[in-house]
Design a protein around this motif. Structure first.
Motif, PDB file in Angstrom:
ATOM      1  N   ASP A 400      27.258  29.103  30.279  1.00 40.88           N
ATOM      2  CA  ASP A 400      27.974  29.150  31.551  1.00 40.88           C
ATOM      3  C   ASP A 400      27.007  28.838  32.690  1.00 40.88           C
ATOM      4  OD1 ASP A 400      29.538  29.677  33.745  1.00 40.88           O
ATOM      5  OD2 ASP A 400      30.320  31.579  32.976  1.00 40.88           O
ATOM      6  N   LEU A 402      27.769  28.625  35.739  1.00 39.90           N
ATOM      7  CA  LEU A 402      28.190  29.294  36.974  1.00 39.90           C
ATOM      8  C   LEU A 402      27.835  30.782  36.955  1.00 39.90           C
ATOM      9  CD1 LEU A 402      31.584  27.502  37.666  1.00 39.90           C
ATOM     10  CD2 LEU A 402      29.340  27.045  38.652  1.00 39.90           C
ATOM     11  N   LEU A 403      26.643  31.075  36.480  1.00 38.26           N
ATOM     12  CA  LEU A 403      26.108  32.432  36.546  1.00 38.26           C
ATOM     13  C   LEU A 403      24.842  32.378  37.392  1.00 38.26           C
ATOM     14  CD1 LEU A 403      26.628  33.493  32.827  1.00 38.26           C
ATOM     15  CD2 LEU A 403      28.002  34.176  34.800  1.00 38.26           C
ATOM     16  N   LEU A 535      24.464  44.781  31.616  1.00 38.59           N
ATOM     17  CA  LEU A 535      24.620  43.867  32.757  1.00 38.59           C
ATOM     18  C   LEU A 535      25.051  42.489  32.279  1.00 38.59           C
ATOM     19  CD1 LEU A 535      21.442  44.748  34.885  1.00 38.59           C
ATOM     20  CD2 LEU A 535      23.782  45.563  35.212  1.00 38.59           C
ATOM     21  N   ALA A 538      28.646  42.650  31.284  1.00 40.62           N
ATOM     22  CA  ALA A 538      29.540  42.951  32.409  1.00 40.62           C
ATOM     23  C   ALA A 538      29.706  41.735  33.319  1.00 40.62           C
ATOM     24  CB  ALA A 538      29.006  44.133  33.217  1.00 40.62           C
ATOM     25  N   PHE A 539      28.595  41.036  33.595  1.00 37.82           N
ATOM     26  CA  PHE A 539      28.680  39.907  34.523  1.00 37.82           C
ATOM     27  C   PHE A 539      28.972  38.587  33.814  1.00 37.82           C
ATOM     28  CE2 PHE A 539      26.566  42.983  37.201  1.00 37.82           C
ATOM     29  CZ  PHE A 539      27.144  42.741  38.436  1.00 37.82           C
ATOM     30  N   GLY A 540      28.800  38.572  32.488  1.00 44.07           N
ATOM     31  CA  GLY A 540      28.947  37.296  31.797  1.00 44.07           C
ATOM     32  C   GLY A 540      30.150  37.172  30.890  1.00 44.07           C
ATOM     33  N   MET A 541      30.812  38.277  30.591  1.00 44.24           N
ATOM     34  CA  MET A 541      31.888  38.215  29.610  1.00 44.24           C
ATOM     35  C   MET A 541      33.160  38.845  30.169  1.00 44.24           C
ATOM     36  SD  MET A 541      29.458  39.225  26.384  1.00 44.24           S
ATOM     37  CE  MET A 541      30.543  38.850  25.025  1.00 44.24           C
ATOM     38  N   ALA A 542      34.243  38.102  30.083  1.00 45.13           N
ATOM     39  CA  ALA A 542      35.496  38.541  30.710  1.00 45.13           C
ATOM     40  C   ALA A 542      36.017  39.826  30.087  1.00 45.13           C
ATOM     41  CB  ALA A 542      36.539  37.439  30.593  1.00 45.13           C
ATOM     42  N   TYR A 544      34.500  42.505  29.026  1.00 42.25           N
ATOM     43  CA  TYR A 544      33.718  43.743  29.147  1.00 42.25           C
ATOM     44  C   TYR A 544      34.385  44.721  30.111  1.00 42.25           C
ATOM     45  CZ  TYR A 544      29.562  46.710  29.312  1.00 42.25           C
ATOM     46  OH  TYR A 544      28.675  47.754  29.216  1.00 42.25           O
ATOM     47  N   ARG A 545      34.570  45.939  29.670  1.00 47.38           N
ATOM     48  CA  ARG A 545      35.256  46.932  30.503  1.00 47.38           C
ATOM     49  C   ARG A 545      34.517  48.264  30.541  1.00 47.38           C
ATOM     50  NH1 ARG A 545      37.991  43.314  31.745  1.00 47.38           N
ATOM     51  NH2 ARG A 545      40.216  43.173  32.233  1.00 47.38           N
ATOM     52  N   THR A 547      31.723  51.179  31.698  1.00 40.21           N
ATOM     53  CA  THR A 547      31.240  51.619  33.006  1.00 40.21           C
ATOM     54  C   THR A 547      29.758  51.274  33.172  1.00 40.21           C
ATOM     55  OG1 THR A 547      30.865  53.527  34.413  1.00 40.21           O
ATOM     56  CG2 THR A 547      30.778  53.903  32.049  1.00 40.21           C
TER      57      THR A 547
ATOM     58  N   TYR B 544      34.960  53.834  37.515  1.00 41.83           N
ATOM     59  CA  TYR B 544      35.279  52.415  37.665  1.00 41.83           C
ATOM     60  C   TYR B 544      35.245  51.694  36.319  1.00 41.83           C
ATOM     61  CZ  TYR B 544      35.435  47.815  39.883  1.00 41.83           C
ATOM     62  OH  TYR B 544      35.797  46.555  40.280  1.00 41.83           O
ATOM     63  N   ARG B 545      36.314  50.978  36.002  1.00 39.97           N
ATOM     64  CA  ARG B 545      36.389  50.293  34.717  1.00 39.97           C
ATOM     65  C   ARG B 545      36.830  48.834  34.852  1.00 39.97           C
ATOM     66  NH1 ARG B 545      34.385  54.212  33.105  1.00 39.97           N
ATOM     67  NH2 ARG B 545      34.606  55.348  31.128  1.00 39.97           N
ATOM     68  N   ASP B 549      33.133  40.188  35.696  1.00 38.22           N
ATOM     69  CA  ASP B 549      32.673  38.856  35.269  1.00 38.22           C
ATOM     70  C   ASP B 549      33.019  37.775  36.276  1.00 38.22           C
ATOM     71  OD1 ASP B 549      34.724  36.807  33.415  1.00 38.22           O
ATOM     72  OD2 ASP B 549      35.487  38.567  34.453  1.00 38.22           O
ATOM     73  N   MET B 552      29.986  36.664  40.083  1.00 40.71           N
ATOM     74  CA  MET B 552      29.050  35.556  40.312  1.00 40.71           C
ATOM     75  C   MET B 552      29.807  34.264  40.642  1.00 40.71           C
ATOM     76  SD  MET B 552      26.195  36.370  37.380  1.00 40.71           S
ATOM     77  CE  MET B 552      25.113  37.808  37.499  1.00 40.71           C
ATOM     78  N   ILE B 556      29.759  31.990  44.088  1.00 42.94           N
ATOM     79  CA  ILE B 556      29.491  30.545  44.081  1.00 42.94           C
ATOM     80  C   ILE B 556      30.608  29.800  44.809  1.00 42.94           C
ATOM     81  CG2 ILE B 556      29.350  28.518  42.582  1.00 42.94           C
ATOM     82  CD1 ILE B 556      27.822  30.287  40.554  1.00 42.94           C
TER      83      ILE B 556
END
Lengths: 565, 565
Positions: A400, A402-403, A535, A538-542, A544-545, A547, B544-545, B549, B552, B556
């Motif tokens: 990806d 766009l990270l 991290l 959480a930021f890279g995979m849709a 992930y849920r 905490t 928070y859950r 994703d 980022m 952009i």
């Protein structure tokens, strides 16, 4: 006593981003007896830029031609001064290049860029691997391929890249239709060089390498080579036309592409008829030069990384999500070549030094060394910092672009060396994520051999990699593994060895110094890696849920423990 | 024509962290006619430190005494040169101080630190507001108070701080029991100064201010003043003893604490008998000096912020989670005083300059101005960056010191001014979060009046605050709002005005220049704030859950839109 045999040599020609290097190697033991570097004269450090579009990066094909002649001739002249060398003792030449770096050619295989009408047309030049003008087309290919009956994306990590062959062609068609119309075919640089120096430029018959075709043009036996015409037509009818002029069967880099033409031979000071191997990409032949074999991960660490593995073709290999490519024969014939990589490693360290290092570290000496000196005094976890190494997106395993980068754990006392170290560690966590992905899909990593500038020159980084990955880090003996790998292919194509593996056994090796994990550091990094993965996911995979509210507190707890010592 | 009345004056004495300032104000219109600053002579810039413990910060009570005399005398001498001033025209003196800054005293109210036996004992000095040695005790108090039948924590945001009164006393008891044993009582600096200068030092009878008691010692009418003895005994039996020598009824800062003693009056050049008001904290009287009234948020912006509001006592006021305190009469008698704040604002900017600004910005001139010049060229969102302003934890609304800074959105081109701007913006997002919290609980913010160093000197920051909060940002007319607020209390305690509100109308005001939100910027910041809240809630709140994703990619997209202009 056995009779002393004549020495024999192979030449590796390594086309990098800014220069080309020719390396002459003794094929009996891999001794590198001579080399010569030629800097591309065009543009900025060899790259043609467009002030209006930072995504554009092209190269002048004339630089490649001049570069072959000047670098090989320079190396040959230098080798002649060494005892035991003679031009007649050269058994073969191998070529590796950046890629995907395709260039448009005419009916005779001549680059359009060399014709007066297209000389100044940026679209008619070679489209350098890091040209990102085609991101919209890449997204379109990904989307349409996902709906195709053939699993075109399964072998390239699930997403088509703006750096790759068909995206670049499609963008050319849409933005420079005259160039596209004038192109009879498009040729990867890795294929162009062997074709040019052997005088076999006919696009319909010139050998094309499996490495470029398989990793960048979605070539695979499962669907009979390049993607089918119906699929290409859905992208653009003209793409299907290009397919007709791209060899139906791609070859591995141990095969002979042809023999050095009399004209080129004369220019470089070698006899005509020397075998020239089919070309391949730098990272793949770098892996060959690093001694890649089943179980060995070859890491080429520079501004970015390539992480290569091979697996026997007879092994049942799953599609591995997130890998850039899985291509039979792309590294070693008879084996799958598996390519992974990190979009930015040295580039991240350089970014920090360029944009954020205070005068204290930049005023005198090498800023990297100055920061390293202070960073080295820190224990793992002591900074309380954790970073994501995504300043240039994530290649493997998220595929990806766009990270972006992330840093967490800053206090009012956080220092530049602490951040610098956390960035180094972040790239190590990225490296571990790739190792884990290989192993999750059954590709056991028994050994890691590192090469490239950072592996060569930065013991501090390599020790962190050993600690983070909790594995020994070996360093390739050669400082020029790509050119060495190309020379190995030359030696096989020239018949001196039957197989690449045989040549590797003779010509490759690792240094005595091995970086071994220190248990205390490895334990702390194992904790930090859990947080990195939180991290990362959480930021890279849709999907992930979980905490994240414990992340900062966990970092503080690890920090406080490290400070207590 | 009306007869020209004699001018009358009040004096505000403002005890800061490093110095004390006396300000003489014309009570008819707030004109500041003279001031004098006295730097505390002890320790490092007035702070006694311990090389072995970075959490420790104490002050020498002798500095407070000398500081009162020198600063007031200096201001009086300076005012004497002004037409219309005479010492006889001084109607009252008000005092504000840092806090919670308690000091142990003997039976006569004399600071233990002034006795030879305790002179060099750090535990016997004043425990400065930012002393964090008592974090374990604060956690214990929070935990035990949470299990108490009385809702002691409801009025202070749900957590007791290591900076506060009982935590410090408990830590003293446990680590310096001899000092604790020798202490007949503990007195807040805000109470000590009026007691000392009026000669009424008896701990059992000296007036104690509601501001310190309510915000830092859990004093509330709901449970009859200070926390009950059974609760204090559960912490430590000796704490209950201190409660006996702490006035049962705390007073507001418009009340007269006493009259200037003959001895002190002589030293400062004023007549004996001048009214001295009950003391209060700097931020609270700063809010008074900024013209706080219902609907007005007074923001004191410096290294950290205090965000103060008042609400009529007759309004039904809920407990507001995350606020540092809700105390009747702590700012203006007859109203609730509501205190919120950010743990680090200017401190974050200073951290970046100290640790991460490259030579380009630090070599010449003020680094803040150099960075601001470049940061000002950026459009909102253009950097693609987003930060959490938690380098010193989060005071409001999360009340959690164990949080840290975060930065996301870095590429290989991210520059120092881009990061600097993102940190400025992050503090503005923190400010907006506080405004929203007030309004979520029915405290409407109709106006924001800013004061303090950053509000005074940094129009770039104030414009960002206006754009982010999408509200006009007004600046207090006085550059010395804390001392002005103290003078206002002095004028009321001296009988020149009946109520603080009356004095405020005459003596306070805002500057003509108002920073108004620009709609385009406000729209972009509204999008960025959604992302800030995602990060804020994800890293700061256990419940928070949601997925992160998209963060980022959204950054952009905002960046690309901003760059297209």
């Amino acid at each position: 006593m056995a009779k002393k045999t004549e020495k024999r040599f192979a030449i590796g020609v390594d086309y990098g981003t800014n220069s080309v290097r020719a390396l002459i190697v003794d094929i009996s033991d891999g001794t590198e007896i001579a080399s010569c570097v030629f800097d591309y004269p065009s543009g900025e450090a060899g790259i043609l830029l467009d002030a209006k579009d930072p995504n554009l990066a092209r190269q002048n094909p004339a630089d490649y031609i001049e570069g072959f002649v000047k670098s090989v001739r320079g190396a040959v002249n230098s080798a002649k001064k060494k005892r035991g060398f003679s031009p007649d003792a050269v058994v073969g030449i191998g070529v590796d290049t950046t890629g995907s770096t395709p260039l448009p050619v005419d009916r005779n295989g001549q680059p359009l860029a060399l014709k007066p009408a297209f000389k100044n047309n940026l679209a008619a030049q070679a489209w350098l691997w890091k040209d990102h003008t085609s991101h919209a087309e890449a997204a379109e290919i990904t989307e349409k391929a996902a709906r195709s009956k053939d699993k075109y994306l399964a072998k390239c990590g699930g997403a088509y890249s703006s750096e790759w062959f068909w995206a670049k062609l499609l963008h050319c068609k849409r933005t420079a239709p005259k160039v596209f119309q004038a192109a009879y075919s498009w040729v990867e640089l890795a294929d162009f060089v062997p074709a040019y120096v052997t005088g076999n430029l006919d696009p319909d018959t010139m050998p094309r390498g499996i490495c470029a075709a398989g990793h960048k043009a979605m070539y695979h036996d499962d669907w009979g080579g390049l993607p089918g015409k119906p699929f290409l037509k859905r992208l653009d009818p003209d793409l299907a036309r290009i397919r007709e002029h791209y060899a139906t069967r791609a070859a591995a880099a141990d095969q002979k592409a042809g023999e050095l033409s009399a004209e080129i031979a004369k220019q470089v000071g070698l006899p005509a008829g020397v075998a020239v191997a089919v070309g391949a990409f730098d990272a793949h032949l770098g892996a060959v030069g690093a001694g890649i074999k089943p179980g060995t991960l070859a890491k080429i660490i520079g501004t970015s990384t390539c992480d290569m593995m091979v697996a026997p073709n007879d092994a049942k290999l799953p599609d591995i999500p997130g890998l850039c490519g899985i291509v039979p024969g792309s590294i070693i014939p008879g084996m799958y070549g598996l390519e992974a990589g990190q979009s930015a490693v040295g580039d991240v360290f350089n970014w920090f030094v360029k944009h954020l290092a205070p005068a204290k570290y930049t005023a005198k000496g090498d800023p990297h060394l100055n920061l390293t000196r202070e960073a080295d005094k820190l224990a793992p976890g002591e900074s309380g910092l954790l970073a994501l190494d995504w300043n240039n997106g994530n290649h493997t395993i998220l595929v990806d672009p766009l990270l972006t980068g992330l840093l967490v754990g800053q206090t009012l006392h956080t220092s530049a060396p602490e951040i610098y170290r956390s960035l180094l560690e972040a790239t190590a966590f990225g490296a571990l994520t790739i190792i884990n992905r290989f192993e999750e899909y059954g590709i056991k990593v028994r050994e890691v051999v590192n090469c490239g500038g950072i592996a060569e020159k930065n013991p501090f980084v390599m020790q962190i990699y050993a600690d983070v990955c909790n594995r020994p880090m070996k360093i390739s003996r050669s400082a020029q593994t790509c050119a060495l790998g190309a020379a190995i292919c030359g030696s096989v194509a020239g018949g001196a060895y039957r197989r690449i593996e045989q040549a590797q056994k003779k010509m490759t090796g690792v240094k005595k110094q091995v970086f071994r994990p220190r248990q205390g550091a490895a334990n702390t990094y194992a904790q930090l890696y859990q947080l990195y993965r939180k991290l990362h996911d959480a930021f890279g995979m849709a999907e992930y849920r979980e905490t994240l509210d414990g992340v900062m507190k966990d970092l503080i707890a690890i920090r406080d423990k490290a400070r207590r010592g």
